[in-house]
Design a protein around this motif. Structure first.
Motif, PDB file in Angstrom:
ATOM      1  N   THR A   8       0.846  -1.177   0.000  1.00 39.78           N
ATOM      2  CA  THR A   8       0.000   0.000   0.000  1.00 39.78           C
ATOM      3  C   THR A   8       0.882   1.226   0.000  1.00 39.78           C
ATOM      4  OG1 THR A   8      -0.097  -0.040   2.406  1.00 39.78           O
ATOM      5  CG2 THR A   8      -1.864  -1.154   1.225  1.00 39.78           C
ATOM      6  N   THR A  53       2.473  -4.763  -6.128  1.00 40.79           N
ATOM      7  CA  THR A  53       1.193  -4.312  -6.664  1.00 40.79           C
ATOM      8  C   THR A  53       1.183  -4.599  -8.161  1.00 40.79           C
ATOM      9  OG1 THR A  53       0.974  -2.573  -5.008  1.00 40.79           O
ATOM     10  CG2 THR A  53      -0.343  -2.342  -6.997  1.00 40.79           C
ATOM     11  N   CYS A  60      -6.739   2.801 -14.244  1.00 40.13           N
ATOM     12  CA  CYS A  60      -7.164   3.320 -12.945  1.00 40.13           C
ATOM     13  C   CYS A  60      -6.674   4.754 -12.785  1.00 40.13           C
ATOM     14  CB  CYS A  60      -6.602   2.446 -11.823  1.00 40.13           C
ATOM     15  SG  CYS A  60      -7.019   3.032 -10.194  1.00 40.13           S
ATOM     16  N   SER A  62      -6.827   6.552  -9.903  1.00 44.22           N
ATOM     17  CA  SER A  62      -6.403   6.851  -8.540  1.00 44.22           C
ATOM     18  C   SER A  62      -5.101   6.104  -8.253  1.00 44.22           C
ATOM     19  CB  SER A  62      -7.479   6.426  -7.538  1.00 44.22           C
ATOM     20  OG  SER A  62      -7.490   5.017  -7.404  1.00 44.22           O
ATOM     21  N   ILE A  64      -4.731   3.590  -6.216  1.00 45.76           N
ATOM     22  CA  ILE A  64      -4.948   2.261  -5.672  1.00 45.76           C
ATOM     23  C   ILE A  64      -3.974   1.240  -6.261  1.00 45.76           C
ATOM     24  CG2 ILE A  64      -6.696   1.584  -7.363  1.00 45.76           C
ATOM     25  CD1 ILE A  64      -8.168   0.142  -5.107  1.00 45.76           C
ATOM     26  N   LEU A 116      -9.733  -6.810  -6.701  1.00 48.43           N
ATOM     27  CA  LEU A 116      -8.902  -5.602  -6.741  1.00 48.43           C
ATOM     28  C   LEU A 116      -7.439  -5.897  -6.469  1.00 48.43           C
ATOM     29  CD1 LEU A 116     -11.284  -3.092  -4.911  1.00 48.43           C
ATOM     30  CD2 LEU A 116     -11.113  -3.603  -7.333  1.00 48.43           C
TER      31      LEU A 116
END
Length: 319
Positions: A8, A53, A60, A62, A64, A116
């Motif tokens: 993250t 990730t 996308c 954003s 995320i 996701l």
């Protein structure tokens, strides 16, 4: 299933490296980029990285999909719409290959289809299919926006697929109707709730050439050349733009449209076009249509990220 924390992003420590998302508004924050073109390569990369990730099509808007640790570029692996998924293969955090199916895995499957990236890297998908069918597409222009609100359910039920396009500044919208050839609704009527049928192909954005759009005016063709608004070999919409989409329960459609209309003066200078569409309820845990019929309000913005970023919280509060 083995687990590992997928990276993250700490917003306080970003080091841009020049790699961007599709729209160009997000610059990724790690120089550790890995490519994988086969399932075995995905497994090897996942095993080698303590945090990871996955980047897909980079569609996308954003952060995320951003990471300070490592990014796996999996664009060469294919995927599709979630509701048609019958089974899928995931590479888990330990590098193992996990198979899940609707027929045998119940909630594990329903929780994983729209994951996701939290459960692993999707490397294989089995789809429900049906025989090829033909469709037509007709566009109705200059529908009063208040009529689209007042007769929303009837308009949405008038074809196999219906999209409404508006800029939230005028009092009019455009209705795109797609019907299966041979269906009861498969008929070109000259007028639809005050809107007239276009006699030539049009683009959702006013004054933009329709050459990249799929064929309209009731011309029959295979489903994959009518269901999309834009031809698959061409740049969609206007090209490099930002997009966002908000999902509300279908029974709130009128209130949601009124909420956006109230912001028309703020939205219009930033907007290229907005689309309103409906989505059937499904049982996939993280789906925006989980357990409820849904209305989606889609916005294609001009590529001015600072202005759009400032506007989005205002729009979200109103909705």
């Amino acid at each position: 299933m083995a687990s590992r924390r997928y990276g993250t992003l700490d917003a306080t420590s970003r080091t841009p490296i020049g790699e961007h998302n599709w729209a160009g508004n997000v610059e990724y924050s790690t120089a550790t980029l890995r490519d994988a073109h086969t399932v075995q390569q995905v497994r090897d990369v996942v095993r080698a990285q303590p945090q990871l990730t996955t980047l897909g099509t980079r569609h996308c808007f954003s952060r995320i999909a951003d990471s300070r640790h490592a990014l796996l570029r999996s664009g060469s692996l294919t995927g599709t719409l979630s509701s048609a998924v019958a089974a899928l293969n995931l590479v888990t955090a330990s590098g193992h290959l996990l198979h899940l199916s609707r027929a045998h895995d119940g909630d594990d499957f329903r929780g994983a289809v729209v994951g996701l990236g939290a459960l692993g890297v999707a490397v294989g998908i089995t789809l429900d299919i049906e025989p090829r069918y033909d469709m037509r597409q007709s566009v109705y222009v200059d529908m009063p926006l208040h009529v689209a609100r007042d007769h929303f359910d009837d308009i949405q039920a008038s074809a196999y697929s219906v999209s409404l396009f508006t800029d939230w500044q005028s009092t009019r919208c455009t209705a795109w109707l797609k019907t299966r050839v041979g269906d009861v609704a498969d008929a070109d009527v000259p007028e639809l709730y005050g809107a007239t049928r276009a006699t030539h192909d049009v683009h959702p954005i006013a004054n933009v050439s329709a050459e990249h759009c799929t064929a309209q005016c009731g011309v029959a063709g295979p489903w994959h050349e009518r269901l999309p608004h834009f031809r698959l070999n061409f740049t969609p919409s206007s090209g490099k733009e930002l997009q966002s989409e908000y999902f509300v329960p279908r029974h709130h459609a009128m209130d949601a449209m009124l909420a956006v209309e109230r912001l028309g003066a703020q939205i219009a200078p930033r907007l290229l076009i907005s689309e309103i569409r409906t989505i059937a309820a499904d049982d996939l845990w993280l789906s925006p249509a989980y357990g409820r019929a849904t209305v989606a309000l889609h916005f294609t913005w001009k590529p001015d990220w600072p202005a759009v970023r400032h506007l989005l919280p205002v729009l979200e509060r109103e909705l």
